[in-house]
Design an enzyme around this catalytic site. Sequence first.
Site, short mmCIF file in Angstrom:
data_model
loop_
_atom_site.label_atom_id
_atom_site.label_comp_id
_atom_site.label_asym_id
_atom_site.label_seq_id
_atom_site.Cartn_x
_atom_site.Cartn_y
_atom_site.Cartn_z
N ASN A 1 40.22 8.78 -27.60
CA ASN A 1 40.75 9.46 -29.60
C ASN A 1 40.10 10.26 -30.64
O ASN A 1 38.99 9.83 -30.68
CB ASN A 1 41.82 8.65 -30.51
CG ASN A 1 41.29 7.27 -30.52
OD1 ASN A 1 40.98 7.34 -31.32
ND2 ASN A 1 42.19 6.47 -29.26
N ASP B 1 47.36 3.26 -26.32
CA ASP B 1 48.37 2.41 -25.68
C ASP B 1 48.90 2.79 -24.21
O ASP B 1 49.41 1.28 -23.76
CB ASP B 1 49.79 3.60 -26.27
CG ASP B 1 49.98 3.80 -28.00
OD1 ASP B 1 49.18 2.22 -28.74
OD2 ASP B 1 50.32 4.47 -28.63
N LYS C 1 33.59 11.41 -9.09
CA LYS C 1 34.09 12.69 -9.81
C LYS C 1 35.53 12.49 -8.89
O LYS C 1 35.40 13.10 -7.67
CB LYS C 1 33.46 13.49 -10.08
CG LYS C 1 34.12 14.15 -10.69
CD LYS C 1 32.91 15.19 -11.08
CE LYS C 1 33.82 17.19 -11.57
NZ LYS C 1 32.33 18.30 -11.83
N PHE D 1 46.15 -1.80 -38.97
CA PHE D 1 46.31 -0.34 -39.32
C PHE D 1 46.96 0.46 -38.72
O PHE D 1 47.57 0.23 -37.65
CB PHE D 1 44.86 0.06 -39.50
CG PHE D 1 43.71 -0.14 -40.26
CD1 PHE D 1 42.98 0.70 -41.47
CD2 PHE D 1 43.59 -1.74 -40.23
CE1 PHE D 1 42.42 0.41 -41.79
CE2 PHE D 1 42.17 -1.57 -41.47
CZ PHE D 1 42.25 -0.89 -41.90
N LYS E 1 56.04 -1.66 -38.14
CA LYS E 1 55.33 -2.28 -37.75
C LYS E 1 54.09 -3.90 -38.11
O LYS E 1 53.80 -4.75 -37.30
CB LYS E 1 54.20 -1.08 -37.84
CG LYS E 1 52.67 -1.91 -36.82
CD LYS E 1 51.87 -0.51 -36.27
CE LYS E 1 50.21 -0.78 -35.93
NZ LYS E 1 49.84 -0.19 -35.39
N LYS F 1 54.44 -7.03 -35.90
CA LYS F 1 53.32 -7.46 -35.69
C LYS F 1 52.64 -8.35 -36.03
O LYS F 1 51.31 -9.64 -35.88
CB LYS F 1 51.87 -6.63 -35.70
CG LYS F 1 52.06 -5.16 -35.27
CD LYS F 1 52.43 -5.06 -33.21
CE LYS F 1 53.10 -3.77 -33.56
NZ LYS F 1 52.91 -3.12 -31.85
#
Length: 407
Positions: free
Chosen positions: A211, A280, A290, A324, A338, A342
């Site tokens: 990301n 995730d 490869k 976060f 959340k 959590k």
Amino acid sequence: MLKGKTVILGVCGGIAAYKAAALCSKLVQAGAKVRVIMTESAAKLVQPLTFQALSKYHVIVDAFEENDPSVITHVDVADSADLVIIAPATANMIGKMANGIADDMLSTTMLVTQAPILIAPAMNVHMYAHPAVQANMRTLEQRGAYYVEPGVGLLACGYVGKGRLAEPEEIVAAAQQLLASLADRPLAGKKVLVTAGGTVERIDPVRYLTNDSSGKMGFAVAEAARELGAEVTVIAARTSAPKPAGVELVKVESALELREEVLSRYAFADVAVMAAAVADYRPLRQEEQKIKKTGDTLTLELVKNPDILQELGERKNGQLLIGFAAETENVEANARGKLKRKHCDLLVANDVSAEGAGFGTDTNIITIYGSDGSSLPLPLVSKREAALRLMRLAAEKLGPAAKGQAE
């Protein structure tokens, strides 16, 4: 904050050395005991007698000057310091400090002192902007040095630009602010665990899923915790930001590696700040070779990664857990959901689509939600400022019965 403090004033051989005399005077007026160390080049520009008259202490220039046989001068002076100010700091001295060179009294003392170091650079605009100088400055900053930025204006060389020594009043104010911040250490004795960066999930030896996280926010949190007195461990995945100074840094790649390192340290932490952007999902298989291009489409089968934050929430045993949430819509509803799922104590949420608040920026726009129903919105601020506000709030939440305090 300067009253009764011992300050080493290091004066280097730049034309701005004349301003250091005024700085010495103002430090003395503020109540500091000023021990001046000059380079030989500085002593050619301003006589040591000037600083001796202002400080009322002998000025040290010669590295082999040992007037008191009971001590080693540079060690004795370094050990006595509450603060070191290098003003003006030349490119030469910055380079010596960054590379551990000790060939005169000032650079030798800098390798010994454990006091905080405040650097006030002064030099030609092109010299200041040179990649070598900037790299040396970053190195010193990563090791915990602080800076008073040079001003912009007409320089002695005739150029106009950034490179003028900050005014003595500015340097004194910066010194007072630095000492005040170092005295305010509400996390002293606490252990803080921080995750940062974006995890990398390998597809084959040359491809992966990741990301846009740069690690800047996680690193800012680590630096803020360190500044507030904590012993900090950072577990970092893929990052592009300079690593924080004065902390233990553990490098990982995947979510599974991150989980393993976090769980091995979680029981010993007082505060855990999960700022990493954890993938995730990961590929079901990581190919050893490869993958060759064989058709118009390629299907990857993904499996869910463990939910590290939720696992920490379920394992809590006195730790303060901070999560976060990077959102693009319904920020408050998603964040509060959340926070509850959590079992977090605090949750930092932001809309990463907002200008100045996304991945890779130096600023952020966040709201800190608490398990008690509270919320603390912060407008556009630097990630450093946001991190300091977060860690001060964490210190308040820990209170006098914090785990580290009890031990």
